[in-house]
Write a protein that holds these residues in place. Sequence first.
Motif, mmCIF file in Angstrom:
data_model
loop_
_atom_site.group_PDB
_atom_site.id
_atom_site.type_symbol
_atom_site.label_atom_id
_atom_site.label_comp_id
_atom_site.label_asym_id
_atom_site.label_seq_id
_atom_site.Cartn_x
_atom_site.Cartn_y
_atom_site.Cartn_z
ATOM 1 N N LYS A 129 0.686 -1.227 -0.092
ATOM 2 C CA LYS A 129 0.011 -0.111 -0.006
ATOM 3 C C LYS A 129 0.877 1.209 -0.056
ATOM 4 C CE LYS A 129 -4.298 -1.813 2.196
ATOM 5 N NZ LYS A 129 -4.915 -1.848 3.194
ATOM 6 N N LYS A 130 1.831 1.281 0.693
ATOM 7 C CA LYS A 130 2.793 2.368 0.680
ATOM 8 C C LYS A 130 3.516 2.644 -0.519
ATOM 9 C CE LYS A 130 5.789 2.931 4.369
ATOM 10 N NZ LYS A 130 5.247 4.137 5.201
ATOM 11 N N THR A 131 3.899 1.407 -1.159
ATOM 12 C CA THR A 131 4.486 1.527 -2.460
ATOM 13 C C THR A 131 3.576 2.231 -3.494
ATOM 14 O OG1 THR A 131 5.933 -0.291 -2.022
ATOM 15 C CG2 THR A 131 5.756 0.351 -4.333
ATOM 16 N N GLN A 132 2.184 1.526 -3.579
ATOM 17 C CA GLN A 132 1.328 2.052 -4.495
ATOM 18 C C GLN A 132 0.853 3.834 -4.048
ATOM 19 O OE1 GLN A 132 -0.225 0.437 -6.738
ATOM 20 N NE2 GLN A 132 -1.131 2.372 -7.494
ATOM 21 N N ARG A 133 0.824 4.069 -2.847
ATOM 22 C CA ARG A 133 0.620 5.406 -2.432
ATOM 23 C C ARG A 133 1.753 6.324 -2.987
ATOM 24 N NH1 ARG A 133 -3.442 9.094 -1.630
ATOM 25 N NH2 ARG A 133 -2.828 10.379 -0.032
ATOM 26 N N THR B 15 1.384 6.887 -6.972
ATOM 27 C CA THR B 15 0.151 7.888 -7.170
ATOM 28 C C THR B 15 0.734 9.283 -6.969
ATOM 29 O OG1 THR B 15 -1.374 6.271 -6.161
ATOM 30 C CG2 THR B 15 -2.074 8.531 -6.390
ATOM 31 N N LYS B 16 1.515 9.561 -5.651
ATOM 32 C CA LYS B 16 2.048 10.891 -5.342
ATOM 33 C C LYS B 16 3.103 11.201 -6.687
ATOM 34 C CE LYS B 16 1.182 11.341 -0.702
ATOM 35 N NZ LYS B 16 1.617 11.637 0.766
ATOM 36 N N SER B 17 3.998 10.187 -7.021
ATOM 37 C CA SER B 17 4.988 10.634 -7.864
ATOM 38 C C SER B 17 4.439 11.101 -9.147
ATOM 39 C CB SER B 17 6.008 9.505 -8.164
ATOM 40 O OG SER B 17 5.459 8.448 -8.965
ATOM 41 N N LEU B 18 3.233 10.379 -9.708
ATOM 42 C CA LEU B 18 2.401 11.056 -10.886
ATOM 43 C C LEU B 18 1.898 12.321 -10.979
ATOM 44 C CD1 LEU B 18 0.813 7.619 -11.661
ATOM 45 C CD2 LEU B 18 2.835 8.542 -12.798
ATOM 46 N N ARG B 19 1.816 13.085 -9.681
ATOM 47 C CA ARG B 19 1.441 14.183 -9.296
ATOM 48 C C ARG B 19 2.267 15.571 -9.857
ATOM 49 N NH1 ARG B 19 -1.413 13.249 -3.668
ATOM 50 N NH2 ARG B 19 -3.086 12.081 -4.274
ATOM 51 N N GLY B 20 3.582 15.165 -10.101
ATOM 52 C CA GLY B 20 4.552 16.157 -10.456
ATOM 53 C C GLY B 20 4.131 16.802 -11.669
ATOM 54 N N LYS B 21 5.124 17.712 -12.069
ATOM 55 C CA LYS B 21 5.078 18.550 -12.868
ATOM 56 C C LYS B 21 5.509 17.906 -14.532
ATOM 57 C CE LYS B 21 5.932 23.115 -11.640
ATOM 58 N NZ LYS B 21 6.745 24.383 -11.798
#
Length: 137
Positions: free
Chosen positions: A121-125, A128-134
């Motif tokens: 779950k931590k890896t998946q989260r 998800t957060k890394s895809l929010r970058g510029k």
Amino acid sequence: MIFISNNISLNDYEVELNAIRAQGAGGQNVNKVSSAIHLRFDIAASSLSDSQKQRLLASKDSRISKEGVLIIKAQQFRTQEKNKSDAFERLQQFIINATHVNKTRRPSKPSKNARRKRMDKKTQRGMTKSLRGKVDF
């Protein structure tokens, strides 16, 4: 005989009851009728076990005098009978709370599967957060 719990009971002579006049507002009823109850329970002279007596005396309750006498004043109700039953209920609750022994907690570990799921779950989260970058073109 006063039953406190399944394994604790007191004899009637161990508890002393006195009817007194209640305090506060109430007009003629308060001024003329002795409806309040003073319950006195001598802990040291009771039929409780020594360990139970020690636990009761060790509790930091202001209702216990220096001599080891628990004094409960019941004056909430208009009738003496209701105040008497209220005083006995409060005595019962006090003894139950003071003699209750909590279980000791045994520490446990999460299972291997639970740890693996947590890491997934931590890896998946994180993904998800890394895809929010510029986005760079």
